[in-house]
Scaffold this active site. Structure first.
Site, PDB file in Angstrom:
ATOM      1  CD  GLN A 131     -12.730  -5.873   8.546  1.00 27.42           C
ATOM      2  OE1 GLN A 131     -13.768  -4.939   8.648  1.00 27.42           O
ATOM      3  NE2 GLN A 131     -11.577  -5.958   8.395  1.00 27.42           N
ATOM      4  CD  GLU A 132     -12.259 -12.090   5.702  1.00 31.72           C
ATOM      5  OE1 GLU A 132     -11.284 -11.842   4.776  1.00 31.72           O
ATOM      6  OE2 GLU A 132     -11.969 -12.329   6.621  1.00 31.72           O
ATOM      7  CB  SER A 133     -14.521  -9.119  -0.119  1.00 32.12           C
ATOM      8  OG  SER A 133     -16.030  -9.537   0.177  1.00 32.12           O
TER       9      SER A 133
END
Length: 454
Positions: free
Chosen positions: A299-301
């Protein structure tokens, strides 16, 4: 305590006097046996705990009448025989009410409406309507409402070949469509809805039935038990228990983002393997389920070690310069350092919510990772002022978005926040996490760290 009853000999006792399945005898025994299917929508074991939409409903019913629950999974083709023999008390297995079945058992009131749909692989030159099934072969499980419906179509002049399979779960046919092992199958809309995240290339081409009712089945004439089941369904719909169970499995499945899910499956193969060993190791050090951490990292990267956000956060776990410094990370683009620092920071946040139950606690920690610890505490303050439960993530889903409005954020310490973002953030993470824990061949499912179904 729930006992799984594996009865391999019940067919042999079908000719013997059946167990008294009246409601009074169930109460006397102090236990009730549900007959269900071992499937994603029925019943399965996850991390040594029983789960499944039908299982959760059956467990709620057992609790409602004050008895223990036994679970029996004889296989789809043998469920009605198990009920008739008295080996089990009722069938809860996404069973469609049909005229043929109503001649054999008594059905409860409807608890869900579904529709039979022909399933193809996305992008294939598949049929667009029932008439297009002429000359086609459809693979389905025997003794199902799908079979009844396809036979009706044949009687109406559609020349479709029906290939029957014994005791195969519907999910297996969906997998085979995904893998191009078969071209066509039929499934109820709820089962398709649950499985598209695991098999993103399957596609419901068109319906072959009107909306149909799902109900639980009891032995014909077992009126006392049937009345209690109907009373139970009415009760859980009034109290919100049904909605809670439904949302546990179906929340978010109505909105299907094919491109996103397809990309995620692809990157599980191309990118995750580079970092998986580190993710597993670091997650275990902090007692987190590695798959939850992997979902958060995606989700972050998107597993891109050189990812950079508009705000300047860098790396796999999108660390800010301040957080990186606090966690001792010198190079935010170093994948190992990023994972170690990010998970350490998440654990620090997790410890701050020590008064919360684990399943909510981890969500509060991840929301803090996304929007900031102070904003989450502000939302809890607003919840208290509104006489809501500040330790419930369900409350936070309502309250956090209020931080966008002056009426609310002017009363807080940390002020304005994009409060809808952490709510979406958690939902996306649990969508990816659910795929990770349910997809065959993706990692070790034995580890039992902090996490769990949304």
């Amino acid at each position: 305590m729930v006992r799984l009853v594996i009865i391999l000999f019940f067919l042999a006792i079908a000719g013997c006097p059946s167990n008294d399945t009246s409601f009074s005898r169930i109460l006397t025994r102090g236990e009730i046996t549900v007959i269900t299917d071992n499937s994603a929508h029925g019943y399965y074991i996850y991390r040594e705990e029983p789960m499944g939409f039908e299982y959760d409903l059956a467990k709620a019913f057992a609790d409602y009448i004050g008895v223990e629950l036994n679970v029996m999974t004889p296989g789809w083709d043998d469920m009605f025989t198990a009920l008739k023999s008295g080996a089990g008390d009722f069938i809860a297995s996404s069973l469609t009410r049909t005229e043929n079945r109503e001649e054999r058992v008594d059905f409860s009131s409807e608890y869900m409406a579904v529709q039979q749909q022909v399933v193809v692989r996305k992008g294939s030159a598949g049929p667009d309507e029932a008439a297009d099934l002429n000359g086609k072969t459809v693979h389905i499980r025997s003794h199902t409402s799908y079979h009844e419906r396809l036979r009706t179509l044949k009687e109406r002049g559609i020349s479709v070949t029906i290939k029957l399979h014994e005791n195969l779960p519907t999910e297996e046919f969906l997998r085979r469509v995904q893998a191009r092992e078969i071209d066509l199958t039929v499934a109820d809309s709820n089962i398709i809805q649950l499985n598209r995240r695991y098999y993103p290339d399957i596609y419901p081409a068109f319906p072959i039935s009107e909306k149909q009712s799902l109900g639980w089945a009891v032995k014909a004439g077992d009126k006392a038990l049937l009345e209690k089941i109907n009373e139970f369904f009415e009760h859980i719909k009034e109290t919100g228990t049904y909605a809670k169970i439904y949302n546990r499995y179906y929340a978010g499945t109505e909105i299907f983002d094919y491109v996103d899910i397809k990309k995620f499956h692809r990157r599980l193969k191309t990118r995750l393997p580079k970092y998986k060993d580190t993710i597993v190791s670091v997650s275990q050090q902090h007692d987190f389920d590695w798959r939850l951490i992997a979902a958060l990292i995606y989700q972050e990267s998107h597993f891109d070690a050189r990812a950079k956000s508009y705000s300047g956060a860098l790396g796999l776990m999108q660390l800010t310069q301040i957080t990186a410094s606090e966690m001792g990370v010198q190079d935010r683009l170093d994948p190992v350092a990023s994972i170690r620092g990010g998970v350490k920071y998440l654990h620090t946040l997790y410890k701050r919510f020590d008064k919360l139950p684990p399943q909510d606690r981890i969500k509060f920690a991840m929301a803090s990772y996304n929007v900031g610890y102070g904003h989450v505490r502000d939302a809890q303050l607003i919840a208290r002022k509104q006489n809501l439960t500040p330790t419930s993530w369900k409350t936070m889903e309502t309250v956090l978005p209020l931080l966008r409005y002056p009426k609310y954020y002017q009363q807080t310490r940390y002020g304005y926040a994009r409060g809808t973002e952490p709510v979406r953030y958690i939902k996306r993470i649990y969508k990816y996490y659910d795929i990770l824990r349910m997809t065959d061949g993706v990692g070790d499912t034995r580890y039992t760290g902090i996490a769990g179904p949304a």
